[in-house]
Write an enzyme that holds these catalytic residues in place. Structure first.
Site, PDB file in Angstrom:
ATOM      1  N   ASP A 186       0.879  -1.173   0.000  1.00  0.00           N
ATOM      2  CA  ASP A 186       0.000   0.000   0.000  1.00  0.00           C
ATOM      3  C   ASP A 186       0.914   1.220   0.000  1.00  0.00           C
ATOM      4  O   ASP A 186       2.129   1.082   0.138  1.00  0.00           O
ATOM      5  CB  ASP A 186      -0.929   0.008   1.236  1.00  0.00           C
ATOM      6  CG  ASP A 186      -2.270   0.680   0.931  1.00  0.00           C
ATOM      7  OD1 ASP A 186      -2.258   1.830   0.452  1.00  0.00           O
ATOM      8  OD2 ASP A 186      -3.320   0.041   1.143  1.00  0.00           O
ATOM      9  N   HIS A 263      -4.066   2.239  -4.679  1.00  0.00           N
ATOM     10  CA  HIS A 263      -3.277   2.101  -3.441  1.00  0.00           C
ATOM     11  C   HIS A 263      -1.842   1.695  -3.771  1.00  0.00           C
ATOM     12  O   HIS A 263      -1.275   0.810  -3.121  1.00  0.00           O
ATOM     13  CB  HIS A 263      -3.914   1.048  -2.520  1.00  0.00           C
ATOM     14  CG  HIS A 263      -5.115   1.547  -1.762  1.00  0.00           C
ATOM     15  ND1 HIS A 263      -5.019   2.205  -0.559  1.00  0.00           N
ATOM     16  CD2 HIS A 263      -6.436   1.501  -2.053  1.00  0.00           C
ATOM     17  CE1 HIS A 263      -6.231   2.530  -0.122  1.00  0.00           C
ATOM     18  NE2 HIS A 263      -7.114   2.115  -1.012  1.00  0.00           N
ATOM     19  N   GLU A 319     -10.695   1.269  -4.498  1.00  0.00           N
ATOM     20  CA  GLU A 319     -10.420   2.701  -4.402  1.00  0.00           C
ATOM     21  C   GLU A 319      -9.367   3.219  -5.381  1.00  0.00           C
ATOM     22  O   GLU A 319      -8.606   4.120  -5.037  1.00  0.00           O
ATOM     23  CB  GLU A 319     -10.010   3.059  -2.963  1.00  0.00           C
ATOM     24  CG  GLU A 319     -11.091   2.732  -1.959  1.00  0.00           C
ATOM     25  CD  GLU A 319     -10.740   3.128  -0.527  1.00  0.00           C
ATOM     26  OE1 GLU A 319     -11.546   3.835   0.082  1.00  0.00           O
ATOM     27  OE2 GLU A 319      -9.671   2.747  -0.024  1.00  0.00           O
TER      28      GLU A 319
HETATM   29  C1  ACM Z   1     -10.889  -0.931   1.848  1.00  0.00           C
HETATM   30  O1  ACM Z   1     -11.238  -0.678   3.011  1.00  0.00           O
HETATM   31  N1  ACM Z   1     -10.481   0.050   1.041  1.00  0.00           N
HETATM   32  C2  ACM Z   1     -10.943  -2.271   1.316  1.00  0.00           C
END
Ligand code: ACM
Ligand code: ZN
Length: 679
Positions: A186, A263, A319
């Site tokens: 991440d 991410h 996201e």
């Molecule tokens: C998440 O909480 N973005 C999977």
């Protein structure tokens, strides 16, 4: 019998036990609650020392080896026919077992080592219960409800040692959890050694600031591993293989997550050539237009599957900002040549392509529910986190699903009254709330529900800098996930709570940090009883509309007498982006002593107190007279959740009351208000 008992204390205890009363522990006292159990007369007296055991059918020695690690609790019997504990393992599969406790001995039968392992965990919980002296005679017939019972460890935001993970694997095993989801890539740091891409761990695994918050506040930059300030780290392949083996011996699969395409700022900063801009520290997402990106993903995945035997590889998928893709010539060219409609389909193109690659290597993908957008890859399993809708949609289209809806399964949310808890991302998810979750939605047919393979809790670690804080967040809430995942759906919270206190005590004795469940404060007191006042039922005219995501009870929310609880998501807090202004019409002129409005401060979630609140009154609804402006005296950076009541004395006759709240200047800041109280 206590696991940590020393010889001296054992002798003392056995002498004392002549006068002390017996404590009988049994199937009714453990977590998860066994599927079925019956009690029979009498009990099995626990010996002063370890239980002697014998094992049949332990072909690879796995169970005997495991028991030998717990010499204070289990010791091999000199004569198997005289063993306290007789374990018989078949040649089958399955996590089920039977455990017979008689007055003379304990018999375990299981079709596989996994089942035998779980019978042993049941016994460890019983014998490890504080002050237990005997086991209730009876029979347990136990089998899990779901095959996926998981916990997520976010080691990107704060790196944790492999030893820490092993310690949590022991706790997971004790409650029959069997999937460890390792979120190790991440923006906050890449955590797995990849030989082809050394910059991931020479650079993108290190930060000059130890905590995620400090790192964010200082521009979110990485540093070289050799930098004197470097904090963080990564796992070598050898460490991971060792961890995977440790987990496998405890019936736990480690599922690795490699986040694509979002991410991924640590990747685009270490290897900017696979980002849309080509520059470090710009793009959150990988560039989907460039072939080199797919070479990177495939090369990384080759090394991942070489290390991880897990059938599932988690590919993230959540996201993605998709912003860079809209402007990137490579991404736009890809949209054209592949005949895609938009950037959603571009994301879906990437996921399909990666799925195909992993399928060709004999692995399956699992991803966050965004992988549904733009069309789900054919064999994908969905992890439903933005509520349950994504999971339900996927089940209805025949896909497998793991449920992990934020409302119940995000254990980075605060578990008790915010004022007494460590800084968190916000929310309020006490044990009772997690325990109340039922994963099978009533709209599902039995056939659809059969693809629901389980659930897991996620501990995102932005606000969890230390190991002990992480444990504090997991335990006891992981117990609830364990019970929902294993036991039949009947619920009795009081009974669960009693067993959770005992399991917490056992974990404490083994050196874990747990939340003090015995002294739980619970929900915000003010929210428990309605606040009687003259505004109840009045008409509210909004100058600024409430946000469609946080309407609470709509137009009556602020005058229904119901104050909100500890979280803005509880449908009693109404949310506004920017400023707030509304006029309360009392219906007729009345003498007003005071006007008050309560706002929430939860800066981790961009929820801020107003800078000031202005109150005006009017008798005709047209001409308003200012009463007072109250300024917030709370430091906008104060990290904890709190509520502030902005109250003024009016002492005048009026029919209309205007409340104006100036929002915080931070872009995207929210205002949340639960009630306007007029007396
Ligand atoms: C998440 O909480 N973005 C999977
Ligand atoms: Zn691009």
């Amino acid at each position: 019998m206590n696991l940590k008992k020393t010889l001296v204390s054992t002798i003392l205890a056995s002498t004392l036990s002549l006068s002390a009363s017996a404590l009988t522990v049994g199937a009714a006292d453990i977590i998860p609650r066994p599927t079925e159990f019956t009690q029979s007369k009498g009990s099995f007296a626990l010996p002063a020392g370890a239980l002697t055991f014998a094992v049949k059918g332990d072909s690879d020695g796995r169970i005997a080896n495991y028991l030998s690690l717990l010499p204070e609790t289990f010791t091999p019997a000199e004569k198997p026919s005289k063993a306290d504990l007789m374990i018989e393992i078949g040649k089958g599969t399955g996590e089920n077992y039977t455990l017979d406790i008689t007055q003379r001995r304990i018999n375990v039968k299981a079709p596989s080592a996994a089942g035998a392992f779980y019978a042993i965990q049941s016994l460890i919980q019983m014998t490890g219960t504080k002050d237990a002296t005997e086991l209730q005679a009876g029979r347990i017939t136990d089998t899990p409800r779901f095959p996926h019972r998981g916990l997520l460890f976010d080691v990107s935001r704060h790196f944790r040692s492999a030893d820490f993970l092993k310690k949590q694997i022991d706790a997971m095993a004790l409650m029959k959890l069997n999937k460890l989801h390792l979120h190790f890539t991440d923006a906050a740091g890449w955590r797995m050694e990849i030989e082809k891409y050394p910059r991931l761990t020479e650079f993108a695994a290190w930060r000059p600031q130890a905590t995620w918050q400090d790192w964010c506040d200082n521009g979110a930059r990485y540093c070289e591993k050799t930098d004197g300030r470097a904090t963080g780290g990564y796992y070598t392949k050898q460490e991971l293989r060792d961890l995977i083996d440790y987990a496998a011996k405890r019936n736990i699969t480690v599922i690795p997550e490699i986040e694509i395409p979002g991410h991924s700022k640590e990747v685009t900063s270490a290897y900017p050539e696979i980002s849309c801009s080509g520059l470090p520290y710009v793009d959150e997402d990988l560039c989907i237009g460039k072939e080199e990106t797919f070479r990177f993903i495939e090369n990384v995945l080759d090394e991942v599957i070489d290390v991880f035997p897990s059938a599932y590889i988690h590919i993230g998928g959540d996201e993605a900002s998709k912003g860079g893709w809209r402007k990137c010539p490579d991404c736009q060219a890809r949209i054209k040549t592949e005949g895609l409609k938009d950037v959603d389909e571009l994301q879906s193109y990437a996921i399909h392509r990666v799925e195909k690659y992993l399928n060709s290597k004999g692995r399956d993908i699992i991803g966050w529910d965004e992988i549904l957008e733009g069309g789900l890859a054919p064999n994908a399993t969905v992890m439903s986190w933005r509520g349950t809708e994504g999971g339900i949609t996927a089940l209805k289209s025949g896909h497998k699903v793991v449920m992990t809806p934020g409302e119940f399964c995000y254990i980075d949310y605060t578990q008790d009254a915010a004022f007494k808890e460590p800084v968190s991302i916000g929310g309020f998810t006490p044990l009772k709330k997690v325990y109340s979750y039922e994963p099978v939605d009533p709209s599902l047919t039995p056939q659809e529900a059969s693809n629901l393979i389980g659930l897991q809790a996620n501990l995102w670690a932005e606000y969890i800098p230390t190991d002990s804080h992480a444990e504090y967040m997991y335990y006891p809430r992981a117990f609830a996930i364990a019970e929902i995942g294993w036991s039949t759906p009947e619920k009795n919270y009081d009974d669960f709570h009693r067993r959770a206190l005992a399991l917490n005590t056992l974990l404490d004795s083994m050196g874990y940090t747990t939340f003090d469940l015995a002294n739980e404060y619970g929900e915000r007191r003010e929210s428990l009883t309605p606040v009687v006042n003259s505004a109840i039922g009045a008409k509210v005219e909004y100058t600024t509309p409430y946000h469609s995501k946080y309407p609470a009870a709509g137009n009556s929310t602020l005058v229904d007498g119901l104050r909100g609880g500890w979280t803005y998501g509880d449908k009693r807090w109404q949310g506004f982006l920017g400023d707030f202004e509304a006029i309360v019409d009392l219906g007729k002129s009345a003498y007003i002593h005071s006007v008050a409005a309560t706002f929430m401060h939860a800066p981790g979630a961009w929820v801020h107190l107003p800078q000031n609140v202005e109150i005006e009154i009017s008798s005709d609804g047209k001409v308003f007279t200012p009463v007072e402006t109250i300024w917030s005296d709370v430091d906008p950076l104060y990290p904890k959740i709190m509520m502030k009541n902005f109250a003024v004395a009016a002492n005048a006759n009026a029919r209309y009351v205007k409340i104006k709240a100036k929002g915080h200047d931070r872009p995207g800041a929210w205002l949340f208000i639960d009630e306007i109280v007029i007396n």
